[in-house]
Design a protein around this motif. Structure first.
Motif, PDB file in Angstrom:
ATOM      1  N   HIS A 192      -3.507  -7.543   5.047  1.00 33.43           N
ATOM      2  CA  HIS A 192      -3.132  -6.372   4.255  1.00 33.43           C
ATOM      3  C   HIS A 192      -3.922  -5.137   4.678  1.00 33.43           C
ATOM      4  N   LYS A 193      -3.220  -4.068   4.898  1.00 33.52           N
ATOM      5  CA  LYS A 193      -3.754  -2.772   5.323  1.00 33.52           C
ATOM      6  C   LYS A 193      -4.304  -2.799   6.741  1.00 33.52           C
ATOM      7  N   SER A 194      -5.074  -3.823   7.106  1.00 29.96           N
ATOM      8  CA  SER A 194      -5.719  -3.850   8.414  1.00 29.96           C
ATOM      9  C   SER A 194      -4.872  -4.505   9.494  1.00 29.96           C
ATOM     10  N   PHE A 221     -10.248  -0.229   5.897  1.00 30.82           N
ATOM     11  CA  PHE A 221      -9.702  -0.132   4.546  1.00 30.82           C
ATOM     12  C   PHE A 221     -10.213  -1.289   3.689  1.00 30.82           C
ATOM     13  N   ASP A 222     -10.589  -0.964   2.470  1.00 31.89           N
ATOM     14  CA  ASP A 222     -11.083  -1.964   1.508  1.00 31.89           C
ATOM     15  C   ASP A 222     -12.330  -2.690   1.980  1.00 31.89           C
ATOM     16  N   ARG A 238      -2.778  -3.040  11.039  1.00 28.58           N
ATOM     17  CA  ARG A 238      -2.594  -1.968  12.020  1.00 28.58           C
ATOM     18  C   ARG A 238      -3.505  -2.117  13.233  1.00 28.58           C
ATOM     19  N   TRP A 296       0.816  -1.209   0.000  1.00 25.75           N
ATOM     20  CA  TRP A 296       0.000   0.000   0.000  1.00 25.75           C
ATOM     21  C   TRP A 296       0.848   1.256   0.000  1.00 25.75           C
ATOM     22  N   GLN A 297       1.511   1.566   1.101  1.00 22.03           N
ATOM     23  CA  GLN A 297       2.349   2.762   1.149  1.00 22.03           C
ATOM     24  C   GLN A 297       3.528   2.632   0.207  1.00 22.03           C
ATOM     25  N   HIS A 304       1.136  -8.698  -5.305  1.00 25.39           N
ATOM     26  CA  HIS A 304       1.714  -7.371  -5.088  1.00 25.39           C
ATOM     27  C   HIS A 304       3.039  -7.231  -5.836  1.00 25.39           C
ATOM     28  N   ASP A 360       0.116   4.651  14.200  1.00 29.49           N
ATOM     29  CA  ASP A 360       0.131   4.909  12.764  1.00 29.49           C
ATOM     30  C   ASP A 360       0.324   6.394  12.468  1.00 29.49           C
TER      31      ASP A 360
END
Length: 471
Positions: A273-275, A211-212, A277, A58-59, A85, A289
């Motif tokens: 992925h993404k989550s 996210f998503d 966090r 992502w980032q 990815h 974050d």
């Protein structure tokens, strides 16, 4: 022909032969020229900096796109443990250059072993920061690393030691320092225009962002199976709802490697992925974050880049430790700093506005990505603070990635070197420790130790899952 860097330094185009010829005199250079003699990267034939990118979920792609636009940089390698990815990253990079030169890697160690790579961009989940960054430093790669610096204070200290020992140029991904309105706000404070600072408000996001729509999809799945739940913070291990969310990892993801040094837990899509966090096993919630963004700017304005709070106290709405999402969606802390300054760090409290607000004896200034405001209307005019008011001039960077490349060439510190990233994140880690222990934490900023609380001190680090070890 000489070109001016973002930091205002004139330099000639990088020439490795000239660099090696002059490197022997490094011992008499100013300390800010961080060990140029110790680092002699092999440049590409056109004198561009060869860059490898690690973490393309992502980032990472966003950072890579920025580097792809810069003429003195050449992205030649990409790494990710998700095959999809990685494939997308290699294609994007090769399409940008119109060739097939970028090579993909599943294992970051293979990428770092390449002698022709001068620098790396690291954008892996927090629980991987220490391992990848310290290995990159040992391999003499300059590093653009995402915030927060690491998952715990001890891991951050390990990265700082490795970067300093190997004389690495480090750029923290705290890019707000390269945005004019944040620069102006910090200079207003540093130049004493609001008088003596008494209090600072650092507003961070509340909630655990979906996210998503992975959380929404998970709850919909449970509803279709007759399981009632309104949030992933309510679903704990061992329950039918938890069991319904556990699945085999997708074939393209090397989940064993993804978990890496953290505790092995069942795969749940809503926290990968993404989550990731929103699970303390891999991330630090909204608090960690964002601490490297807004607390970083708060410190910049206060001239606290190399110090920290003495006391931290507060708490939050902690979900059960075994919940799918177990990071606090709402939190508030009070901190004590030198010069009698206090700070509030909060997320989920509307009265603490997102961004940074410095309050002084003669005025105030607030800044966020969404805007800028101040008690004096004159301060709101112009991109930067007027020259006549700038008795204290802060480091100026107009492009975060370019500043990193410029500093690789000059061997001067970036706008956000590793020590700054370390101290910007420490308040967030101390807030989390205070929340987890339920009591005030006293901090020795010079020695970087928690005072008089062995239980809290244990939370400065974590155990690594074999075979991984902290440096």
């Amino acid at each position: 022909m000489p070109r001016q860097s973002d930091s205002g330094v004139l330099f000639q185009p990088f020439n490795r032969r000239r660099f090696l010829k002059t490197a022997g005199s490094a011992a008499i250079l100013p300390a800010v020229l961080r060990g140029a003699a110790a680092q002699t990267p092999t440049k590409s034939p056109n004198n561009r900096i060869n860059l490898g990118v690690i973490g393309m979920g992502w980032q990472g792609p966003g950072n890579t796109e920025a580097f792809l636009t810069l003429q003195d940089c050449h992205v030649i390698a990409a790494c990710d443990i998700d095959a999809n990815h990685l494939q997308a990253a290699v294609k994007k990079i090769n399409d940008a250059y119109g060739n097939e030169d970028c090579k993909g890697y599943h294992d970051y160690r293979e990428l770092l072993a390449r002698d022709d790579i001068d620098a790396v961009m690291i954008a892996v989940p927090d629980h991987w920061h220490e391992i990848v960054a310290t290995e990159a430093a040992r391999r003499k790669k300059d590093i653009y690393g995402e915030k927060p610096l690491a998952h715990t204070i001890a891991e951050q200290q390990s990265i700082v030691r490795a970067v300093q020992a190997n004389q690495i140029i480090w750029q923290m991904g705290s890019w707000q320092r390269s945005v004019p309105m944040f620069h102006k706000a910090a200079e207003i404070v540093r130049n004493g225009l609001i008088g003596e600072v008494t209090h600072v408000e650092v507003g961070l996001p509340g909630g655990n962002s979906d996210f998503d729509d992975v959380g929404k999809d998970a709850l919909a799945k449970l509803a279709s199976e007759g399981q009632n739940a309104t949030s992933l913070e309510q679903i704990v291990s061992g329950t039918p709802a938890w069991n319904a969310l556990v699945s085999d990892p997708p074939k393209e993801l090397d989940y064993e490697m993804w978990v890496g040094p953290s505790k092995m837990e069942p795969y749940i899509r809503a926290r990968s992925h993404k989550s990731w966090r929103w699970n303390y096993n891999t991330g630090g919630g909204e608090l960690l974050d964002w601490i490297g963004h807004h607390c970083d700017i708060a410190h910049w304005g206060l001239d606290f880049d190399h110090t920290g709070p003495s006391e931290v106290e507060g708490g939050g709405e902690l979900p059960p430790a075994n919940a799918v999402w177990n990071t606090a969606p709402k939190y508030r802390f009070e901190l004590k700093y030198p010069r009698g300054i206090t700070m509030t760090i909060a997320g989920g409290y509307p009265e603490i506005k997102m961004g940074v607000k410095w309050i002084g004896s003669e005025g105030w200034v607030w800044v966020d990505r969404e805007g800028f405001d101040a008690s004096n209307p004159v301060w709101k005019q112009g991109k930067y603070l007027p020259r006549e008011l700038r008795k204290v001039k802060l480091y100026t960077s107009s492009d975060h990635q370019q500043n990193f490349l410029d500093c690789i060439k000059t061997r001067q510190a970036t706008v956000t070197p590793v020590e700054v990233g370390h101290n910007s994140a420490i308040p967030g880690h101390l807030c989390l420790i205070s929340m987890l222990t339920g009591r005030k934490v006293r901090w020795d900023a010079k020695e970087e130790k928690i005072i008089g609380d062995p239980e809290a001190s244990k939370l400065m680090t974590r155990d690594y899952r074999a075979p991984w070890r902290m440096s």
